[in-house]
Scaffold this active site. Sequence first.
Site, PDB file in Angstrom:
ATOM      1  N   CYS A   8       0.865  -1.184   0.000  1.00 54.83           N
ATOM      2  CA  CYS A   8       0.000   0.000   0.000  1.00 54.83           C
ATOM      3  C   CYS A   8       0.900   1.231   0.000  1.00 54.83           C
ATOM      4  CB  CYS A   8      -0.976  -0.024   1.177  1.00 54.83           C
ATOM      5  SG  CYS A   8      -0.189  -0.061   2.805  1.00 54.83           S
ATOM      6  N   ASN A  11       2.216   1.497   4.379  1.00 53.81           N
ATOM      7  CA  ASN A  11       2.580   0.239   5.039  1.00 53.81           C
ATOM      8  C   ASN A  11       2.300   0.264   6.537  1.00 53.81           C
ATOM      9  OD1 ASN A  11       5.563  -1.798   5.584  1.00 53.81           O
ATOM     10  ND2 ASN A  11       3.526  -2.484   5.051  1.00 53.81           N
ATOM     11  N   CYS A  13      -1.403   0.678   7.376  1.00 54.72           N
ATOM     12  CA  CYS A  13      -2.839   0.389   7.477  1.00 54.72           C
ATOM     13  C   CYS A  13      -3.215  -0.856   6.660  1.00 54.72           C
ATOM     14  CB  CYS A  13      -3.676   1.587   7.023  1.00 54.72           C
ATOM     15  SG  CYS A  13      -3.388   3.101   7.973  1.00 54.72           S
ATOM     16  N   ARG A  14      -3.392  -0.679   5.348  1.00 55.08           N
ATOM     17  CA  ARG A  14      -3.951  -1.770   4.538  1.00 55.08           C
ATOM     18  C   ARG A  14      -3.027  -2.979   4.393  1.00 55.08           C
ATOM     19  NH1 ARG A  14      -5.109   2.099  -0.386  1.00 55.08           N
ATOM     20  NH2 ARG A  14      -3.263   3.010   0.599  1.00 55.08           N
ATOM     21  N   SER A  15      -1.777  -2.743   4.018  1.00 53.12           N
ATOM     22  CA  SER A  15      -0.930  -3.910   3.713  1.00 53.12           C
ATOM     23  C   SER A  15      -0.530  -4.732   4.941  1.00 53.12           C
ATOM     24  CB  SER A  15       0.282  -3.533   2.845  1.00 53.12           C
ATOM     25  OG  SER A  15       1.134  -2.632   3.486  1.00 53.12           O
ATOM     26  N   ASP A 126      -8.132   3.802   0.821  1.00 56.13           N
ATOM     27  CA  ASP A 126      -7.169   4.295   1.804  1.00 56.13           C
ATOM     28  C   ASP A 126      -7.937   4.782   3.045  1.00 56.13           C
ATOM     29  OD1 ASP A 126      -5.325   5.722   3.296  1.00 56.13           O
ATOM     30  OD2 ASP A 126      -4.390   6.656   1.545  1.00 56.13           O
TER      31      ASP A 126
HETATM   32  P1  4NP Z   1      -1.811   2.728   4.064  1.00 51.81           P
HETATM   33  O1  4NP Z   1      -2.473   4.074   4.615  1.00 51.81           O
HETATM   34  O2  4NP Z   1      -1.236   3.071   2.699  1.00 51.81           O
HETATM   35  O3  4NP Z   1      -2.962   1.786   3.960  1.00 51.81           O
HETATM   36  O4  4NP Z   1      -0.760   2.315   5.060  1.00 51.81           O
HETATM   37  C1  4NP Z   1      -1.782   5.278   4.668  1.00 51.81           C
HETATM   38  C2  4NP Z   1      -0.870   5.505   5.670  1.00 51.81           C
HETATM   39  C3  4NP Z   1      -0.206   6.720   5.749  1.00 51.81           C
HETATM   40  C4  4NP Z   1      -0.472   7.690   4.802  1.00 51.81           C
HETATM   41  C5  4NP Z   1      -1.377   7.469   3.800  1.00 51.81           C
HETATM   42  C6  4NP Z   1      -2.042   6.257   3.723  1.00 51.81           C
HETATM   43  N1  4NP Z   1       0.199   8.942   4.895  1.00 51.81           N
HETATM   44  O5  4NP Z   1      -0.100   9.833   4.083  1.00 51.81           O
HETATM   45  O6  4NP Z   1       1.054   9.125   5.791  1.00 51.81           O
END
Ligand code: 4NP
Length: 161
Positions: A8, A11, A13-15, A126
């Site tokens: 993602c 790294n 949240c989703r992944s 997201d």
């Molecule tokens: P992820 O979510 O891609 O599912 O881990 C996010 C985590 C952090 C950010 C964006 C999405 N960020 O902008 O810091």
Amino acid sequence: MIRVLFVCLGNICRSPLAEAIFNSKVKQAGMQAQFKCDSAGTSDFHIGELPDERTINCAAKYQLPLHHRGRQVNRTDFRDFEYILAMDDNNLRNLNNLKVRYGFADKEIFLMRDFVDATQGMSVPDPYYGGEEGFEEIYQILDEALDSFLANVKARHQLYA
Ligand code: 4NP
């Protein structure tokens, strides 16, 4: 050994949640010897960090062990992982650019929801800027997508527990 990498943006949240859910399904299927999985982010925003607190809460709710620190996708990932699964179009585009730059132009990168016919081409949204409910939503999406992914890989590789 089939190596699977979930990717993602951050790294956190989703992944890492996908990794935890998939590990649990693999364990339930008695196929731990056949799979190794990991997760990574396309960005360098959260390198070394624990998953987001809301990811930790969601994993705890479903009793999923979560052992991950944020890391960024790197060149050797394209060599080492047979399956690289992107959570959304943005991740997919970044991975498809990276693979060319790193000399793996022929490597196929998958979209996480492509293994469910009805959700092909769709993103795992997201959840970062939303609330706690977004994490329940991605859990449900990932749970369904990963069931199909596992079934697909088992069939493709003729794996039987
Ligand atoms: P992820 O979510 O891609 O599912 O881990 C996010 C985590 C952090 C950010 C964006 C999405 N960020 O902008 O810091």
